[in-house]
Design a protein around this motif. Sequence first.
Motif, PDB file in Angstrom:
ATOM      1  N   GLU A  41       0.838  -1.189   0.000  1.00 28.54           N
ATOM      2  CA  GLU A  41       0.000   0.000   0.000  1.00 28.54           C
ATOM      3  C   GLU A  41       0.871   1.236   0.000  1.00 28.54           C
ATOM      4  N   LEU A  42       0.413   2.256  -0.735  1.00 25.19           N
ATOM      5  CA  LEU A  42       1.130   3.517  -0.821  1.00 25.19           C
ATOM      6  C   LEU A  42       0.139   4.629  -0.509  1.00 25.19           C
ATOM      7  N   THR A  43       0.400   5.357   0.564  1.00 22.26           N
ATOM      8  CA  THR A  43      -0.517   6.416   0.969  1.00 22.26           C
ATOM      9  C   THR A  43      -0.225   7.712   0.223  1.00 22.26           C
ATOM     10  N   ARG A  44      -1.146   8.654   0.347  1.00 25.31           N
ATOM     11  CA  ARG A  44      -0.980   9.937  -0.318  1.00 25.31           C
ATOM     12  C   ARG A  44       0.314  10.618   0.140  1.00 25.31           C
ATOM     13  N   SER A  45       0.661  10.417   1.400  1.00 25.74           N
ATOM     14  CA  SER A  45       1.873  11.030   1.949  1.00 25.74           C
ATOM     15  C   SER A  45       3.119  10.197   1.689  1.00 25.74           C
ATOM     16  N   ALA A  46       2.970   9.191   0.835  1.00 33.19           N
ATOM     17  CA  ALA A  46       4.108   8.374   0.380  1.00 33.19           C
ATOM     18  C   ALA A  46       4.601   7.373   1.407  1.00 33.19           C
ATOM     19  N   ASN A  47       3.790   7.051   2.391  1.00 33.77           N
ATOM     20  CA  ASN A  47       4.134   5.950   3.290  1.00 33.77           C
ATOM     21  C   ASN A  47       3.830   4.622   2.587  1.00 33.77           C
ATOM     22  N   ARG A  48       4.730   3.696   2.770  1.00 32.53           N
ATOM     23  CA  ARG A  48       4.571   2.388   2.143  1.00 32.53           C
ATOM     24  C   ARG A  48       4.412   1.303   3.201  1.00 32.53           C
TER      25      ARG A  48
END
Length: 120
Positions: free
Chosen positions: A50-57
């Motif tokens: 998963e990749l969040t909008r804030s670029a956390n993976r």
Amino acid sequence: QVQLVQSGGGLVQPGGSLRLSCAASRSIFSADAMGWYRQAPGKERELVAELTRSANRNYADSVKGRFIISRDNAKDTVYLQMNSLIPEDTAMYYCNYRIGSASNPSLERWGQGTLVTVSS
């Protein structure tokens, strides 16, 4: 409505690599997270990456160090680079677009699915 179109996948030998693509019909920044899930025969669908909008993976433990999720903002496309593939990676892979929390999304869309088969 958001539409997700997947490409990639296929048959690969153990130890090989594949890249999956997921093109969205709207900006991927409109999602709180973009992800890849998979479902093997007889098993439940599970989160792969998963990749969040804030670029956390976030990655499933089973793929850490082997799979990489990334995005191309200009193309509104999310990728899943899969390396060192093993037979246990064989599954149908689905792209996911989500607004809201994973446990209670306000909007969720799925790609059409693409089959990955790892076999010699």
